[in-house]
Design a protein around this motif. Sequence first.
Motif, PDB file in Angstrom:
ATOM      1  N   ARG A  61       0.813  -1.221   0.000  1.00  0.00           N
ATOM      2  CA  ARG A  61       0.000   0.000   0.000  1.00  0.00           C
ATOM      3  C   ARG A  61       0.844   1.268   0.000  1.00  0.00           C
ATOM      4  O   ARG A  61       0.475   2.285   0.569  1.00  0.00           O
ATOM      5  CB  ARG A  61      -0.964  -0.013   1.180  1.00  0.00           C
ATOM      6  N   GLY A  62       2.020   1.202  -0.604  1.00  0.00           N
ATOM      7  CA  GLY A  62       2.867   2.387  -0.748  1.00  0.00           C
ATOM      8  C   GLY A  62       3.585   2.818   0.511  1.00  0.00           C
ATOM      9  O   GLY A  62       4.119   3.925   0.568  1.00  0.00           O
ATOM     10  N   ARG A  63       3.624   1.961   1.517  1.00  0.00           N
ATOM     11  CA  ARG A  63       4.331   2.302   2.758  1.00  0.00           C
ATOM     12  C   ARG A  63       5.819   2.447   2.464  1.00  0.00           C
ATOM     13  O   ARG A  63       6.450   1.547   1.919  1.00  0.00           O
ATOM     14  CB  ARG A  63       4.107   1.225   3.805  1.00  0.00           C
ATOM     15  N   LYS A  64       6.357   3.590   2.836  1.00  0.00           N
ATOM     16  CA  LYS A  64       7.771   3.870   2.584  1.00  0.00           C
ATOM     17  C   LYS A  64       8.524   3.923   3.906  1.00  0.00           C
ATOM     18  O   LYS A  64       8.064   4.506   4.876  1.00  0.00           O
ATOM     19  CB  LYS A  64       7.946   5.212   1.866  1.00  0.00           C
TER      20      LYS A  64
END
Length: 183
Positions: A61-64
């Motif tokens: 989910r685009g967690r950076k």
Amino acid sequence: MSLRHALLGLLADGPASGYDLLGTFRTTLSNVWPATQSQIYTELTKLDAAGLTRVAAEGPRGRKTYEITEPGRTELRHWLLEVDPSGYRRNDILLRVFLLGAVEWDEAREFLHRRTEFARERHTEFESMGKTTDWDDSALSVYGRLTLEWGKRFTQMQAEWSEWAEKEIEAAQAAQAALTEQR
């Protein structure tokens, strides 16, 4: 202090996601430098664009996960050791105290009484935080304990000062009443 440097300082301890950093703010830094989720994520984007951090990993989910870069460490070190702190140039409590002559004596004393109670409550919160936190020998724990101790001492001083100031106003009110009676 700036949010930029707070985030660099936290990332100097190790890589973290915006969510992780928000959690650290909520549990530790919120007492000295609060930040919202949107402020943290906005600043992380700016730090990344400036080359002071970089995305170390991307998850679901685009967690950076961000990490500090060497230019980021240089910036943090410069800010920590070479930029003089601004101190307490603005203090809305003391501005209000300075202007309390605009209200009735009882209102001024009540304002200071509320400040005393607030400082005592905060002091109790800090005491509890110190007892319930699982401290270790990591840098965040060592310097977190130092920061917490400052908070405990500062709130203790605030309570003592507010009590003293309330008595000073009471004495001034009594002196003014005695002078009025003499006339």
